[in-house]
Scaffold this active site. Structure first.
Site, PDB file in Angstrom:
ATOM      1  N   LYS A 160      -8.473  -1.919 -21.265  1.00 59.37           N
ATOM      2  CA  LYS A 160      -8.012  -1.744 -19.941  1.00 59.37           C
ATOM      3  C   LYS A 160      -6.642  -2.211 -20.180  1.00 59.37           C
ATOM      4  O   LYS A 160      -6.259  -3.024 -20.666  1.00 59.37           O
ATOM      5  CB  LYS A 160      -8.656  -2.365 -19.086  1.00 59.37           C
ATOM      6  CG  LYS A 160      -8.044  -2.449 -17.452  1.00 59.37           C
ATOM      7  CD  LYS A 160      -8.965  -3.409 -16.408  1.00 59.37           C
ATOM      8  CE  LYS A 160      -8.581  -3.297 -15.176  1.00 59.37           C
ATOM      9  NZ  LYS A 160      -9.197  -4.079 -14.323  1.00 59.37           N
TER      10      LYS A 160
ATOM     11  N   SER B 237     -10.791  -1.697 -10.095  1.00 57.08           N
ATOM     12  CA  SER B 237      -9.577  -1.350 -10.797  1.00 57.08           C
ATOM     13  C   SER B 237      -9.701  -0.915 -12.031  1.00 57.08           C
ATOM     14  O   SER B 237      -8.972  -0.061 -12.753  1.00 57.08           O
ATOM     15  CB  SER B 237      -8.583  -2.772 -10.638  1.00 57.08           C
ATOM     16  OG  SER B 237      -8.883  -3.625 -11.694  1.00 57.08           O
TER      17      SER B 237
ATOM     18  N   SER C 227     -13.870  -5.460 -10.134  1.00 58.38           N
ATOM     19  CA  SER C 227     -12.986  -4.482 -10.839  1.00 58.38           C
ATOM     20  C   SER C 227     -13.800  -3.586 -12.063  1.00 58.38           C
ATOM     21  O   SER C 227     -13.451  -2.845 -12.583  1.00 58.38           O
ATOM     22  CB  SER C 227     -11.681  -4.706 -11.274  1.00 58.38           C
ATOM     23  OG  SER C 227     -10.954  -4.633 -10.270  1.00 58.38           O
TER      24      SER C 227
HETATM   25  N1  GLN Z   1     -11.201  -4.511  -5.364  1.00 57.10           N
HETATM   26  C1  GLN Z   1     -10.969  -5.863  -5.489  1.00 57.10           C
HETATM   27  C2  GLN Z   1      -9.521  -6.252  -5.042  1.00 57.10           C
HETATM   28  O1  GLN Z   1      -8.741  -5.301  -4.845  1.00 57.10           O
HETATM   29  C3  GLN Z   1     -11.218  -6.484  -6.835  1.00 57.10           C
HETATM   30  C4  GLN Z   1     -10.049  -6.348  -7.839  1.00 57.10           C
HETATM   31  C5  GLN Z   1     -10.555  -6.821  -9.316  1.00 57.10           C
HETATM   32  O2  GLN Z   1     -11.704  -7.174  -9.442  1.00 57.10           O
HETATM   33  N2  GLN Z   1      -9.451  -6.632 -10.170  1.00 57.10           N
HETATM   34  O3  GLN Z   1      -9.092  -7.431  -4.913  1.00 57.10           O
END
Ligand code: GLN
Length: 467
Positions: A66, A141, A165
């Site tokens: 990532k 993400s 994410s």
């Molecule tokens: N979808 C969640 C957010 O937007 C989690 C994002 C993440 O885990 N980085 O905060």
């Protein structure tokens, strides 16, 4: 997963992965490929194998990273213009640990900029397409990492999970995704989002591979003082599926998350997984945790505050994007931050500073932290009676690209099932549970008490072999 040895060359494993990455170019999985360095490293590894040297447990295994993990392979962009040209001076501990075992990074994967989002639509480099349906989002993400694993480009990919994410894109693409106990894996060298819930984990096509990679990454790191001693112990996995879990478990199904607000096909897939758990001899009962309905609001107060604080370092002065033509220091800050961040980043910075501001701190931030304590208490309570909990990963399968445009609250609502364990620092794994009638993947989520990571992974491995 296939590792390199005397008969399988690391060079051919890496070349095959790079070829597939090219072939699936239209999915927009990678922000950059690392072909030259990867092939060179593979050739070096092959030479070591030929010389009879000891090579690691991930010898020659190509993996995807990532793009918010710092390393010397490529720019660490976090999929944001702010860091588009940023060359990291350090290597994240998680990267170092898998590479010390012989894994080879073939490229960096797309994410929502700074990991803010659940669709990879917030990336400066454009959206990543879902592995099952190109008109739908990959989730996020860690969208790029999930699709890289799902399309079999690599056997595993690294991701970060602050509020879902890793788990949600894993669920959207039919792969495993593990978020460990907070502190189990070092966060050193990973671009910080929300420091009290950031975790590092892995996405893979098999439970065994997930467990192997997790056990390699886990453990104390003096560069991250929140890390815990290694309680995952020896590798829980050998890469084989269907291994036997030692004990029969008492598992609670969170009934608050099995009805209203969750699509029927998602509930059905989770129920079928629950049935398999029962058939395997585990005891399953419904549990009610009404407090969890407040988790989403708490998450979007606490994490925004931490985001605002963590992103304040991007000022256009020290590193990262600097806007041209600014006439004063204030203008450098303003224009650079305006140009370097995506709209979702800015929204979070503004909300975060708002909830921390003197007039509103008590009403929002302090209150949210109090409710967070209640949520932690509620988990402690159920884990007195249950070994594990199960619920869906996300209320819907992968949604259409653009479906949530202009509706931020709807997008945030999609995180309702993944943020509760994050607030409590609990380990959770997304496992493939079924498919919708149109062939989209649906995952179930197994959640355990702190430090129960090994138990979660063993159960996932045991169930993997059950049809
Ligand atoms: N979808 C969640 C957010 O937007 C989690 C994002 C993440 O885990 N980085 O905060």
């Amino acid at each position: 997963m296939k590792t390199a040895n005397k008969t399988t060359a690391a060079v051919s494993l890496v070349r095959e992965a790079l070829d597939k990455a090219e072939k699936f170019g239209e999915y927009n999985i990678f922000t950059s490929l690392n072909a030259e360095a990867a092939l060179k490293r593979a050739a070096e590894l092959d030479a070591r194998i030929a010389a009879g040297e000891e090579v690691g447990r991930l010898a020659g295994v190509p993996y995807a990273l990532k793009d918010n993990f710092q390393s010397h392979d490529g720019n660490t962009t976090a999929s944001a213009k702010m860091l588009e040209n940023y060359l990291a001076p350090v290597t994240a501990t998680a990267v170092k640990r898998v590479e010390d075992e012989g894994a080879i990074c073939i490229g960096r994967t797309n994410l929502d900029a700074f990991a803010h989002g659940a669709s990879t639509e917030n990336s400066y480099f454009g959206v990543t397409l879902n592995s099952r349906d190109k008109t739908r989002v990959a989730g996020g993400s860690s969208g790029g990492s999930a699709v890289a694993a799902a399309l079999d480009i690599v056997p595993f990919a690294l991701g970060s999970d602050t509020g879902g994410s890793i788990r949600q894109p894993a669920s959207f693409n039919g792969v495993y995704g593990m978020k460990p106990t907070f502190g189990a894996v070092s966060r050193y060298g990973v671009v910080a989002m929300a420091s009290s819930t950031d975790t590092i984990g892995c996405l893979a096509r098999t439970a065994g591979d997930t467990a192997l990679v997790m056990s390699i990454m886990a453990g104390k790191d003096e560069k991250d003082h929140t890390t815990l001693d290694d309680f995952m112990g020896e590798p829980v996995a050998t890469g084989k599926s269907g291994s036997k879990a030692a004990d029969k478990l008492k598992i609670g199904v969170i009934k608050d998350f099995m009805g209203e607000g969750v699509e029927p096909e998602v509930v059905k897939a989770t129920e079928s997984y629950v049935k398999k758990l029962e058939q395997a001899g585990h005891t399953v009962q419904e549990v009610s945790m009404p407090i969890l309905k407040y988790a989403l609001a708490v998450y979007y107060i606490v994490t925004q505050a931490e985001i605002a604080s963590n992103l304040s370092r991007h000022d256009g002065v020290r590193y990262g994007y600097r806007a041209k033509g600014a006439k004063s220091l204030g203008e450098i800050y303003n224009k650079s931050r305006d140009g370097g961040f995506m709209p979702e980043n800015k929204r979070r910075i503004m909300t975060g500073n708002f909830v921390l501001s003197s007039g509103f701190f008590d009403a929002y931030y302090l209150k949210a932290q109090k409710v967070r304590t209640l949520i932690i208490g509620a988990y402690n309570e159920v884990f007195r009676d249950y070994d594990l909990l199960v619920c869906p990963v996300a209320p819907t399968p992968a949604f259409k690209i653009g479906e949530n445009d202009g509706d931020v609250l709807k997008a945030y609502m999609g995180d309702i099932l993944t943020v509760p364990p994050s607030l409590a620092g609990l380990p959770a794994i997304a496992v493939p549970a079924g498919e919708t009638s149109t062939g989209l993947s649906v995952g179930a989520q197994l959640i355990g008490p702190r430090r129960s990571d090994r138990r979660l992974m063993q159960l996932a491995m045991e169930m993997e072999g059950v049809k």
